[in-house]
Scaffold this active site. Structure first.
Site, PDB file in Angstrom:
ATOM      1  N   SER A 129      30.669  45.285  10.375  1.00  0.00           N
ATOM      2  CA  SER A 129      30.319  45.460   9.112  1.00  0.00           C
ATOM      3  C   SER A 129      31.641  45.543   8.422  1.00  0.00           C
ATOM      4  CB  SER A 129      30.033  47.004   9.487  1.00  0.00           C
ATOM      5  OG  SER A 129      29.188  46.349  10.661  1.00  0.00           O
TER       6      SER A 129
HETATM    7  N1  SAH Z   1      30.078  48.202  14.419  1.00  0.00           N
HETATM    8  C1  SAH Z   1      29.951  47.265  14.910  1.00  0.00           C
HETATM    9  C2  SAH Z   1      29.361  45.918  13.751  1.00  0.00           C
HETATM   10  C3  SAH Z   1      28.063  45.319  15.623  1.00  0.00           C
HETATM   11  S1  SAH Z   1      26.498  44.602  14.588  1.00  0.00           S
HETATM   12  C4  SAH Z   1      32.217  46.249  14.699  1.00  0.00           C
HETATM   13  O1  SAH Z   1      32.336  46.962  13.837  1.00  0.00           O
HETATM   14  O2  SAH Z   1      31.658  44.991  14.447  1.00  0.00           O
HETATM   15  C5  SAH Z   1      25.892  45.057  15.836  1.00  0.00           C
HETATM   16  C6  SAH Z   1      25.893  44.678  17.379  1.00  0.00           C
HETATM   17  O3  SAH Z   1      25.074  45.325  18.202  1.00  0.00           O
HETATM   18  C7  SAH Z   1      26.317  42.768  17.404  1.00  0.00           C
HETATM   19  O4  SAH Z   1      27.530  42.946  18.211  1.00  0.00           O
HETATM   20  C8  SAH Z   1      25.246  43.343  18.421  1.00  0.00           C
HETATM   21  O5  SAH Z   1      25.593  42.409  19.594  1.00  0.00           O
HETATM   22  C9  SAH Z   1      24.500  44.609  19.165  1.00  0.00           C
HETATM   23  N2  SAH Z   1      22.561  44.725  19.554  1.00  0.00           N
HETATM   24  C10 SAH Z   1      22.443  44.323  18.567  1.00  0.00           C
HETATM   25  N3  SAH Z   1      21.225  44.632  19.711  1.00  0.00           N
HETATM   26  C11 SAH Z   1      21.562  45.891  20.389  1.00  0.00           C
HETATM   27  C12 SAH Z   1      20.874  46.491  21.924  1.00  0.00           C
HETATM   28  N4  SAH Z   1      19.743  46.207  21.237  1.00  0.00           N
HETATM   29  N5  SAH Z   1      21.780  46.858  22.471  1.00  0.00           N
HETATM   30  C13 SAH Z   1      23.254  46.947  22.946  1.00  0.00           C
HETATM   31  N6  SAH Z   1      23.929  46.374  21.466  1.00  0.00           N
HETATM   32  C14 SAH Z   1      22.978  45.885  20.892  1.00  0.00           C
END
Ligand code: SAH
Length: 211
Positions: free
Chosen positions: A60
């Site tokens: 993000s």
């Molecule tokens: N906070 C993170 C942003 C990650 S983007 C950072 O700082 O990098 C959102 C993340 O949610 C992705 O890695 C994706 O794989 C995960 N995600 C999506 N659906 C999910 C689910 N049902 N359970 C767990 N993680 C999930």
């Protein structure tokens, strides 16, 4: 204290947009964001944008990480659940403020990589798990804060159950149009306190784990 986030960028991206909590700003300053992005993206690690991290996911934008952290009002002693570890950057920021951070991720490779980086940068008060975030992490509940980094169409009921009384849930909700919400559990009910228009990747539904 080593500062990584350039002060001019911190002012432009965060302070000017209203991020005021000094503890949140300190956490953002001291986490080396360049370690969490892919090597080819190091040069743009502190730019005002999300950055691809592989598997169709992104880290993000710094402002969104700061905004969600500020909304969550994380305090020492808090137990925090993060849903969507991704590259682990938000996890590291939360770990500066909370007692213990539990973070779940559905893509095993991302979780493994995040674990390595968190270890390398010396963040030790986090536990990661590969699972479907719709289920939360019941064994570690209740949580004072639950922060969700991907958008479900509606609030996952398990997350509501796992939030402590007085706990804060920060979550983007919706499909085409998403709203980032701050919800607080008061007398067992979620009360919406703030909301913002945002864009997140979807919180995928894992068909194998849905009863
Ligand atoms: N906070 C993170 C942003 C990650 S983007 C950072 O700082 O990098 C959102 C993340 O949610 C992705 O890695 C994706 O794989 C995960 N995600 C999506 N659906 C999910 C689910 N049902 N359970 C767990 N993680 C999930």
């Amino acid at each position: 204290m080593t500062v990584y986030f350039p002060e001019d960028k911190l002012k432009d991206q965060l302070v000017e947009r209203g991020i005021r909590n000094p503890e949140v700003l300190r956490a953002i300053r001291v986490v080396p964001r360049e370690e969490f992005v892919n090597p080819e993206s190091r040069g743009i690690a502190y730019e005002d944008r999300p950055i691809p991290i592989g598997y169709g996911q992104t880290i993000s934008q710094p402002y969104i990480v700061a905004l969600m952290t500020e909304l969550a009002d994380v305090a020492r002693g808090d137990r925090v659940l993060e849903v969507g570890t991704g590259c682990g950057y938000q996890t590291a920021v939360l770990a500066q403020l909370a007692d213990q951070v539990y973070s779940v991720e559905i893509v095993a490779e991302l979780s493994a990589r995040a674990e390595k980086v968190l270890d390398a940068v010396g963040v030790s008060n986090v536990q990661l798990r590969v699972c479907d975030g719709w289920e939360g992490w019941p064994e570690k509940a209740p949580f004072d804060v639950i922060l969700v980094a991907a958008a479900p169409p509606e609030i996952p009921p398990r997350l509501i159950e796992q939030l402590a009384e007085g706990g804060r849930l920060v979550i983007p909700v919706g499909e085409d149009r998403q709203v980032l919400k701050l919800l607080v559990k008061e007398n067992g009910d979620l009360v919406e306190k703030r909301n913002f228009a945002v864009r997140f990747v979807p919180l995928v539904k894992n068909p194998t784990s849905i009863a």
